[in-house]
Write an enzyme that holds these catalytic residues in place. Structure first.
Site, PDB file in Angstrom:
ATOM      1  CG  HIS A  53      -2.273  -1.535   0.737  1.00 49.15           C
ATOM      2  ND1 HIS A  53      -2.804  -1.580   1.921  1.00 49.15           N
ATOM      3  CD2 HIS A  53      -2.312  -2.101  -0.215  1.00 49.15           C
ATOM      4  CE1 HIS A  53      -3.743  -2.263   1.317  1.00 49.15           C
ATOM      5  NE2 HIS A  53      -3.696  -2.624   0.584  1.00 49.15           N
TER       6      HIS A  53
ATOM      7  CD  GLU B 117      -2.447   4.237   3.269  1.00 43.87           C
ATOM      8  OE1 GLU B 117      -1.585   3.515   2.446  1.00 43.87           O
ATOM      9  OE2 GLU B 117      -3.958   3.762   3.815  1.00 43.87           O
TER      10      GLU B 117
ATOM     11  CB  CYS C 262      -2.114   1.151   6.743  1.00 40.92           C
ATOM     12  SG  CYS C 262      -1.549   0.272   4.695  1.00 40.92           S
TER      13      CYS C 262
END
Length: 162
Positions: free
Chosen positions: A79, A81, A120
């Site tokens: 991801h 992040e 995350c």
């Protein structure tokens, strides 16, 4: 011409960063900022050296009709992040903010009610990031104090998705 406010400026940067993404479902970009300095950026993509979904031409989660926020262990990508956090020193991230912008690949529209996934969120907490800004549309965003994710731990309730 009116000058863009700083929060939207960093969200605009996150939107530009997202254009490097290789996910077939959603395009996310993340920018970590401290003291008005960009520390790190990240976008959605497969780990270095592995084929991206855009290379493979298919998304397992989409094939299986898996809703967003669930079953990320099946996803090929890291991801946005996480990629931004991986690329920064923790010492520099303590007290920083993370700006996150996401768009649907099929429509190009901003993702409705977007948020960091549970994994995350845990990384953001451990990185020492203080505030997360999430874009809702071209000019509007939500400000989330990361402390809220610590106090309101959805994992204790078994909440899935977002």
């Amino acid at each position: 011409m009116e000058r863009r406010d700083k929060t939207n400026y960093y969200l605009d940067l996150a939107d530009v960063v997202s254009k490097r993404g290789t996910c077939l479902r959603r395009r996310y970009g993340a920018v970590i900022v401290k003291n008005d300095e960009v520390i790190s950026t990240g976008y959605v993509g497969a780990p270095r050296g592995r084929k991206n979904c855009t290379d493979v031409g298919t998304c397992v989660r989409e094939k299986m009709n898996i809703p967003r926020g669930e079953r990320y262990e099946l996803c090929r990508s890291v991801h946005a992040e996480a990629n931004a956090i991986i690329s920064a020193e923790r010492e520099r991230m303590i007290g920083s903010s993370l700006s996150l912008s996401g768009r649907e690949m099929k429509t190009g529209e901003y993702i409705k009610n977007s948020c960091c996934c549970s994994m995350c969120k845990r990384m953001v907490i451990n990185a020492g990031i203080e505030t997360v800004y999430i874009r809702d549309d071209e000019d509007n965003y939500r400000r989330i104090a990361v402390e809220e994710w610590i106090v309101n731990d959805e994992s204790l309730e078994g909440v899935r998705g977002y």
